[in-house]
Write a protein that holds these residues in place. Structure first.
Motif, mmCIF file in Angstrom:
data_model
loop_
_atom_site.group_PDB
_atom_site.id
_atom_site.type_symbol
_atom_site.label_atom_id
_atom_site.label_comp_id
_atom_site.label_asym_id
_atom_site.label_seq_id
_atom_site.Cartn_x
_atom_site.Cartn_y
_atom_site.Cartn_z
ATOM 1 N N PRO A 189 0.851 -1.200 0.000
ATOM 2 C CA PRO A 189 0.000 0.000 0.000
ATOM 3 C C PRO A 189 0.884 1.247 0.000
ATOM 4 O O PRO A 189 1.900 1.303 0.688
ATOM 5 C CB PRO A 189 -0.788 -0.130 1.300
ATOM 6 C CG PRO A 189 -0.830 -1.602 1.564
ATOM 7 C CD PRO A 189 0.497 -2.130 1.085
ATOM 8 N N LYS A 190 0.536 2.209 -0.811
ATOM 9 C CA LYS A 190 1.294 3.444 -1.040
ATOM 10 C C LYS A 190 2.576 3.196 -1.848
ATOM 11 O O LYS A 190 3.359 4.112 -2.063
ATOM 12 C CB LYS A 190 1.655 4.142 0.272
ATOM 13 C CG LYS A 190 0.466 4.655 1.068
ATOM 14 C CD LYS A 190 0.938 5.451 2.265
ATOM 15 C CE LYS A 190 -0.247 5.991 3.066
ATOM 16 N NZ LYS A 190 0.208 6.789 4.241
ATOM 17 N N GLY A 191 2.756 1.942 -2.304
ATOM 18 C CA GLY A 191 3.900 1.629 -3.146
ATOM 19 C C GLY A 191 3.585 1.885 -4.607
ATOM 20 O O GLY A 191 2.466 2.275 -4.970
ATOM 21 N N GLY A 192 4.569 1.651 -5.471
ATOM 22 C CA GLY A 192 4.382 1.958 -6.882
ATOM 23 C C GLY A 192 4.806 0.841 -7.811
ATOM 24 O O GLY A 192 5.513 -0.098 -7.419
ATOM 25 N N ASN A 237 -6.893 -1.725 -9.333
ATOM 26 C CA ASN A 237 -6.913 -0.800 -8.198
ATOM 27 C C ASN A 237 -5.600 -0.045 -8.070
ATOM 28 O O ASN A 237 -5.114 0.234 -6.966
ATOM 29 C CB ASN A 237 -7.221 -1.540 -6.887
ATOM 30 C CG ASN A 237 -7.585 -0.581 -5.759
ATOM 31 O OD1 ASN A 237 -8.188 0.477 -5.998
ATOM 32 N ND2 ASN A 237 -7.227 -0.923 -4.533
ATOM 33 N N LEU A 238 -4.995 0.258 -9.207
ATOM 34 C CA LEU A 238 -3.774 1.051 -9.232
ATOM 35 C C LEU A 238 -4.100 2.430 -9.814
ATOM 36 O O LEU A 238 -4.848 2.536 -10.789
ATOM 37 C CB LEU A 238 -2.698 0.372 -10.075
ATOM 38 C CG LEU A 238 -2.161 -0.960 -9.547
ATOM 39 C CD1 LEU A 238 -1.288 -1.641 -10.602
ATOM 40 C CD2 LEU A 238 -1.374 -0.768 -8.259
ATOM 41 N N ASP A 239 -3.551 3.444 -9.198
ATOM 42 C CA ASP A 239 -3.770 4.813 -9.655
ATOM 43 C C ASP A 239 -2.704 5.153 -10.693
ATOM 44 O O ASP A 239 -1.542 5.364 -10.349
ATOM 45 C CB ASP A 239 -3.690 5.767 -8.453
ATOM 46 C CG ASP A 239 -3.878 7.222 -8.845
ATOM 47 O OD1 ASP A 239 -4.285 7.482 -10.000
ATOM 48 O OD2 ASP A 239 -3.607 8.101 -8.004
ATOM 49 N N LEU A 240 -3.091 5.178 -11.979
ATOM 50 C CA LEU A 240 -2.138 5.443 -13.051
ATOM 51 C C LEU A 240 -1.782 6.931 -13.053
ATOM 52 O O LEU A 240 -2.605 7.785 -13.376
ATOM 53 C CB LEU A 240 -2.730 5.032 -14.405
ATOM 54 C CG LEU A 240 -1.812 5.198 -15.618
ATOM 55 C CD1 LEU A 240 -0.562 4.351 -15.465
ATOM 56 C CD2 LEU A 240 -2.568 4.823 -16.903
ATOM 57 N N ARG A 241 -0.546 7.234 -12.691
ATOM 58 C CA ARG A 241 -0.096 8.624 -12.587
ATOM 59 C C ARG A 241 0.558 9.120 -13.873
ATOM 60 O O ARG A 241 0.412 10.293 -14.233
ATOM 61 C CB ARG A 241 0.905 8.762 -11.438
ATOM 62 C CG ARG A 241 0.371 8.338 -10.075
ATOM 63 C CD ARG A 241 -0.577 9.351 -9.495
ATOM 64 N NE ARG A 241 -1.059 8.963 -8.192
ATOM 65 C CZ ARG A 241 -0.412 9.225 -7.046
ATOM 66 N NH1 ARG A 241 0.750 9.878 -7.068
ATOM 67 N NH2 ARG A 241 -0.930 8.840 -5.896
ATOM 68 N N ILE A 242 1.310 8.247 -14.544
ATOM 69 C CA ILE A 242 2.067 8.671 -15.723
ATOM 70 C C ILE A 242 1.944 7.625 -16.821
ATOM 71 O O ILE A 242 2.066 6.427 -16.574
ATOM 72 C CB ILE A 242 3.563 8.871 -15.380
ATOM 73 C CG1 ILE A 242 3.742 9.984 -14.351
ATOM 74 C CG2 ILE A 242 4.372 9.187 -16.642
ATOM 75 C CD1 ILE A 242 5.181 10.132 -13.873
ATOM 76 N N SER A 243 1.694 8.098 -18.025
ATOM 77 C CA SER A 243 1.765 7.278 -19.231
ATOM 78 C C SER A 243 2.558 8.109 -20.237
ATOM 79 O O SER A 243 2.012 8.999 -20.882
ATOM 80 C CB SER A 243 0.362 6.961 -19.764
ATOM 81 O OG SER A 243 0.433 6.246 -20.980
ATOM 82 N N GLU A 244 3.853 7.831 -20.354
ATOM 83 C CA GLU A 244 4.762 8.714 -21.070
ATOM 84 C C GLU A 244 5.395 8.015 -22.265
ATOM 85 O O GLU A 244 6.017 6.954 -22.131
ATOM 86 C CB GLU A 244 5.859 9.189 -20.112
ATOM 87 C CG GLU A 244 6.833 10.166 -20.715
ATOM 88 C CD GLU A 244 7.886 10.627 -19.711
ATOM 89 O OE1 GLU A 244 8.515 11.664 -19.965
ATOM 90 O OE2 GLU A 244 8.077 9.937 -18.688
#
Length: 307
Positions: A189-192, A237-244
């Motif tokens: 949790p809170k990991g990436g 259930n992952l928050d996608l922050r970056i798609s670069e």
């Protein structure tokens, strides 16, 4: 995350349709000595065969790849660049990393040494996993950067980590959903999770080049579209922050290393088996260059697991 253009010098960008420079000639000298055969390494090579019945990785190919990409590396993104791209995760001695594409362990050891963090490397090739672990032991990093073999198509949860990463892994797998399930289970949790991978970008600019790339790959490839990859991460259930999109940078990394290869070969000519493997390596990456930006993209995905 610092701007990509600020991460080390790079040659001018090439347009997707531009042709790569001519590859350096790799002709084996007649007096090149044959490499010494290690029965154990030979056995490990034969545990993973390509579509033609040849080892996917051999000792000669691992040496040839390092001539092209640098010590302990089997791909164009240098270990220092990979470390810099992960700076935003604040890795430190209290955190841990799972590398699901460890290769020869170059990135894992660079993370352990630069960030003083703990890295567990897993590698699909039995041979590369053995060579990587031997190298970690020789450098006194067998505890901080161990590398072991695993099957990415059938792996169970490998523990809980602050960061799970994979470079050019997902497009090679048939059961991508299972792989992402298991990789997601390994994130605290809170990991990436950070994935660098090839994804489909519309219709190929040339079907001949596209089919040539797929034929040149040692194993079958099954790339998703960029949208499909993003959707699959979100569904877990992952928050996608970056798609670069890093396609042009990836191309520059490849081309820069190929240009440096001529100097490397001038300084010291390797044995004939290594040169033969290097020719195969160059052909593979030339096929990839022909489709990168012409139907295939190289994308970085960064996703976080909620608390």
């Amino acid at each position: 995350m610092r701007p990509l253009d600020a991460i080390g010098p790079a040659s001018p960008a090439m347009s997707p349709a531009s042709s790569p420079p001519a590859a350096p000639s790799v002709a084996a000298p007649s007096d090149a000595a044959a490499g010494t055969i290690d029965p154990e390494l030979d056995r490990l090579s034969l545990m993973q065969l390509d579509r033609r019945g040849e080892p996917v990785w051999s000792p000669s190919r691992s040496e040839g790849a390092q001539l092209l990409w640098g010590r302990d590396m089997i791909g164009p993104e240098e270990a220092a660049w990979m470390v810099e791209s992960l700076r935003s995760f604040g890795l430190n001695p209290a955190k841990s990393v799972l590398d699901l594409s460890a290769g020869l362990g170059g990135t894992a050891r660079a993370l352990a040494e630069t960030c003083d963090t703990w890295v567990t490397g897993l590698e699909p090739s039995p041979l590369l996993a053995k060579l990587a672990m031997d190298r970690s032991k020789a450098l006194g990093l067998s505890r901080k950067a161990p590398v072991a073999h695993y099957d990415p198509e059938h792996f169970n949860q490998a523990g809980s980590f602050d960061l799970v990463m994979a470079d050019r892994m997902v497009h090679r797998l048939r059961d991508k959903e299972l792989f992402l399930d298991r990789a997601g289970d390994c994130v605290k949790p809170k990991g990436g999770m950070v994935l660098f991978d090839y994804v489909i970008d519309g219709a190929p600019g040339s079907w001949d080049a596209w089919n040539g790339w797929r034929e040149e790959e040692p194993m079958e490839v099954y790339p998703w579209t960029a949208t499909r990859m993003a959707d699959e991460l979100t569904q877990r259930n992952l928050d996608l922050r970056i798609s670069e999109d890093l396609t042009q940078l990836h191309r520059r990394h490849i081309i820069d290393r190929v240009r440096k290869l001529a100097d490397t070969l001038t300084a010291a000519v390797p044995p004939a088996p290594v040169l033969a493997a290097l020719k195969r390596e160059l052909a593979l990456w030339w096929a990839r260059l022909r489709v990168l930006g012409n139907g295939l993209r190289f994308v970085r995905y960064v996703a976080m697991k909620p608390a």
